[in-house]
Design a protein around this motif. Sequence first.
Motif: not given
Length: 118
Positions: A51-52, A54-58, A71
Amino acid sequence: QVQLVETGGGLVQAGGSLRLSCAASGRTFSSYAMGWFRQAPGKNREFVADINWSGGNTNYAESTKGRFIISRDNAKNTVYLQMNSLKPEDTAVYYCAATSSGGSYGYWGQGTQVTVSS
Protein backbone atom coordinates in the motif's frame (compact mmCIF):
# COMPACT_ATOMS: atom_id res chain seq x y z
CA GLN A 1 14.12 4.99 11.15
CA VAL A 2 11.00 2.99 11.94
CA GLN A 3 10.31 -0.03 14.10
CA LEU A 4 7.52 -2.43 13.23
CA VAL A 5 5.55 -4.80 15.47
CA GLU A 6 3.04 -7.27 14.02
CA THR A 7 0.14 -8.69 16.01
CA GLY A 8 -3.01 -10.62 15.28
CA GLY A 9 -1.72 -13.97 14.15
CA GLY A 10 -3.13 -17.23 15.41
CA LEU A 11 -4.83 -20.50 14.56
CA VAL A 12 -7.96 -20.44 12.44
CA GLN A 13 -9.97 -23.00 10.51
CA ALA A 14 -10.07 -22.97 6.74
CA GLY A 15 -12.63 -20.46 5.52
CA GLY A 16 -12.15 -18.25 8.55
CA SER A 17 -10.74 -14.76 8.89
CA LEU A 18 -7.97 -12.97 10.73
CA ARG A 19 -6.83 -9.37 10.84
CA LEU A 20 -3.17 -8.64 11.24
CA SER A 21 -1.93 -5.30 12.51
CA CYS A 22 1.47 -3.73 12.18
CA ALA A 23 2.23 -0.84 14.50
CA ALA A 24 5.05 1.49 13.53
CA SER A 25 7.10 3.79 15.67
CA GLY A 26 8.28 7.16 14.49
CA ARG A 27 6.67 10.35 13.33
CA THR A 28 7.11 9.81 9.64
CA PHE A 29 4.96 6.71 9.16
CA SER A 30 2.83 8.43 6.56
CA SER A 31 5.88 8.87 4.33
CA TYR A 32 6.47 5.12 4.06
CA ALA A 33 4.95 2.66 1.66
CA MET A 34 4.11 -0.53 3.52
CA GLY A 35 4.01 -4.15 2.54
CA TRP A 36 3.02 -7.54 3.89
CA PHE A 37 5.07 -10.62 3.12
CA ARG A 38 4.91 -14.22 4.30
CA GLN A 39 7.21 -17.19 4.61
CA ALA A 40 6.00 -20.75 4.88
CA PRO A 41 8.23 -23.54 6.23
CA GLY A 42 10.79 -24.57 3.66
CA LYS A 43 9.80 -21.81 1.24
CA ASN A 44 11.13 -18.41 0.29
CA ARG A 45 9.52 -15.27 1.62
CA GLU A 46 6.86 -14.04 -0.78
CA PHE A 47 4.99 -10.84 -1.41
CA VAL A 48 1.41 -10.65 -0.14
CA ALA A 49 0.25 -7.05 -0.59
CA ASP A 50 1.43 -3.48 -0.44
CA ILE A 51 0.00 0.00 0.00
CA ASN A 52 1.33 3.43 -0.81
CA TRP A 53 1.79 6.23 1.68
CA SER A 54 -1.74 7.59 1.38
CA GLY A 55 -3.56 4.29 1.09
CA GLY A 56 -4.81 5.23 -2.32
CA ASN A 57 -2.90 2.55 -4.20
CA THR A 58 -2.73 -1.13 -3.29
CA ASN A 59 -1.32 -4.23 -4.93
CA TYR A 60 -1.85 -7.91 -4.21
CA ALA A 61 -0.29 -11.22 -5.04
CA GLU A 62 -2.46 -13.31 -7.31
CA SER A 63 -2.86 -15.87 -4.54
CA THR A 64 -4.38 -13.30 -2.17
CA LYS A 65 -6.30 -11.06 -4.52
CA GLY A 66 -10.00 -10.97 -3.68
CA ARG A 67 -9.48 -12.53 -0.24
CA PHE A 68 -7.05 -10.18 1.52
CA ILE A 69 -7.38 -6.44 2.05
CA ILE A 70 -4.51 -4.16 3.02
CA SER A 71 -5.25 -0.80 4.60
CA ARG A 72 -3.57 1.78 6.78
CA ASP A 73 -4.43 4.39 9.36
CA ASN A 74 -1.73 7.04 9.36
CA ALA A 75 -3.18 8.69 12.45
CA LYS A 76 -2.55 5.44 14.34
CA ASN A 77 0.74 4.58 12.61
CA THR A 78 -0.73 1.20 11.74
CA VAL A 79 -1.15 -0.94 8.66
CA TYR A 80 -3.62 -3.81 8.55
CA LEU A 81 -4.09 -7.01 6.62
CA GLN A 82 -7.62 -8.36 6.65
CA MET A 83 -7.47 -12.00 5.60
CA ASN A 84 -10.71 -13.72 4.59
CA SER A 85 -11.53 -17.15 3.20
CA LEU A 86 -8.29 -18.47 4.60
CA LYS A 87 -6.79 -21.63 3.18
CA PRO A 88 -4.28 -24.08 4.65
CA GLU A 89 -1.75 -22.84 2.10
CA ASP A 90 -1.93 -19.39 3.72
CA THR A 91 -0.13 -20.86 6.73
CA ALA A 92 3.09 -18.88 7.20
CA VAL A 93 4.87 -16.32 9.28
CA TYR A 94 3.59 -12.93 8.15
CA TYR A 95 5.87 -9.91 8.14
CA CYS A 96 5.20 -6.26 7.58
CA ALA A 97 7.83 -4.06 6.01
CA ALA A 98 8.38 -0.40 5.23
CA THR A 99 10.13 1.46 2.47
CA SER A 100 10.76 5.17 2.31
CA SER A 101 12.17 5.15 -1.18
CA GLY A 102 9.61 3.09 -3.01
CA GLY A 103 12.30 0.55 -3.73
CA SER A 104 13.52 -2.26 -1.54
CA TYR A 105 12.08 -2.64 1.92
CA GLY A 106 14.56 -1.52 4.54
CA TYR A 107 12.55 -2.10 7.70
CA TRP A 108 10.97 -5.35 8.84
CA GLY A 109 8.94 -6.56 11.78
CA GLN A 110 9.61 -9.74 13.71
CA GLY A 111 6.69 -11.60 12.14
CA THR A 112 3.50 -13.18 13.40
CA GLN A 113 2.47 -16.80 12.87
CA VAL A 114 -0.72 -17.61 10.99
CA THR A 115 -1.84 -21.22 10.95
CA VAL A 116 -4.86 -22.34 8.96
CA SER A 117 -6.18 -25.80 9.74
CA SER A 118 -8.08 -27.90 7.22
